[in-house]
Write a protein that holds these residues in place. Structure first.
Motif, PDB file in Angstrom:
ATOM      1  N   HIS A  65     -22.558  21.831 -19.300  1.00 46.81           N
ATOM      2  CA  HIS A  65     -22.978  20.937 -18.228  1.00 46.81           C
ATOM      3  C   HIS A  65     -22.112  19.675 -18.281  1.00 46.81           C
ATOM      4  CE1 HIS A  65     -25.525  18.424 -15.704  1.00 46.81           C
ATOM      5  NE2 HIS A  65     -26.124  19.542 -15.311  1.00 46.81           N
ATOM      6  N   PRO A  66     -21.696  19.147 -17.134  1.00 48.56           N
ATOM      7  CA  PRO A  66     -20.891  17.921 -17.132  1.00 48.56           C
ATOM      8  C   PRO A  66     -21.557  16.782 -17.904  1.00 48.56           C
ATOM      9  CG  PRO A  66     -20.996  18.838 -14.926  1.00 48.56           C
ATOM     10  CD  PRO A  66     -21.929  19.647 -15.778  1.00 48.56           C
ATOM     11  N   TYR A  67     -22.872  16.750 -17.867  1.00 48.82           N
ATOM     12  CA  TYR A  67     -23.628  15.735 -18.595  1.00 48.82           C
ATOM     13  C   TYR A  67     -23.275  15.731 -20.076  1.00 48.82           C
ATOM     14  CZ  TYR A  67     -27.647  13.554 -20.883  1.00 48.82           C
ATOM     15  OH  TYR A  67     -28.440  12.784 -21.689  1.00 48.82           O
ATOM     16  N   ASP A  68     -23.047  16.928 -20.650  1.00 50.04           N
ATOM     17  CA  ASP A  68     -22.739  17.023 -22.069  1.00 50.04           C
ATOM     18  C   ASP A  68     -21.433  16.315 -22.411  1.00 50.04           C
ATOM     19  OD1 ASP A  68     -25.046  18.523 -22.743  1.00 50.04           O
ATOM     20  OD2 ASP A  68     -24.057  20.356 -22.058  1.00 50.04           O
ATOM     21  N   VAL A  70     -20.000  13.840 -20.731  1.00 50.35           N
ATOM     22  CA  VAL A  70     -20.174  12.401 -20.536  1.00 50.35           C
ATOM     23  C   VAL A  70     -21.057  11.805 -21.630  1.00 50.35           C
ATOM     24  CG1 VAL A  70     -21.050  10.621 -18.973  1.00 50.35           C
ATOM     25  CG2 VAL A  70     -19.781  12.583 -18.054  1.00 50.35           C
ATOM     26  N   LYS A  71     -22.180  12.470 -21.907  1.00 55.81           N
ATOM     27  CA  LYS A  71     -23.125  11.972 -22.923  1.00 55.81           C
ATOM     28  C   LYS A  71     -22.462  11.898 -24.285  1.00 55.81           C
ATOM     29  CE  LYS A  71     -25.941  15.020 -24.468  1.00 55.81           C
ATOM     30  NZ  LYS A  71     -25.563  15.370 -25.829  1.00 55.81           N
ATOM     31  N   ASP A  72     -21.774  12.960 -24.668  1.00 54.32           N
ATOM     32  CA  ASP A  72     -21.145  12.995 -25.989  1.00 54.32           C
ATOM     33  C   ASP A  72     -20.027  11.952 -26.102  1.00 54.32           C
ATOM     34  OD1 ASP A  72     -22.913  15.004 -26.531  1.00 54.32           O
ATOM     35  OD2 ASP A  72     -21.406  16.595 -26.685  1.00 54.32           O
TER      36      ASP A  72
END
Length: 83
Positions: A65-68, A70-72
């Motif tokens: 997921h793109p969120y992963d 960005v979050k990481d």
């Protein structure tokens, strides 16, 4: 004075980590994401800043997921401090 790791460097570290976890070469990732291999190299070395579109395309190519990404990257950026 304490500074944070540059966000583009953190993103590069995270991108490389995800790519290596699934045993993809830069060339294979570039092909899967329809990007140039040299661009992948520049991203991983923190020499380029990805657009939001690029983040999404890379996430699809990495099957995450793109969120992963960005979050990481944000987490690494704020945790890795240097003087």
């Amino acid at each position: 004075e304490v500074s944070c790791l540059k966000l583009e460097m953190a993103f590069g570290v995270v991108l490389r980590r995800y790519r290596k976890e699934i045993s993809l070469s830069q060339e294979q990732l570039a092909h899967n994401a329809n990007l140039d291999r040299t661009y992948i190299s520049l991203l991983e070395r923190g020499l380029r800043k990805p657009t939001i579109t690029t983040v999404f395309v890379l996430a699809v190519a990495l099957n995450i997921h793109p969120y992963d990404l960005v979050k990481d990257a944000a987490q690494l950026q704020t945790e890795f401090k240097f003087v």
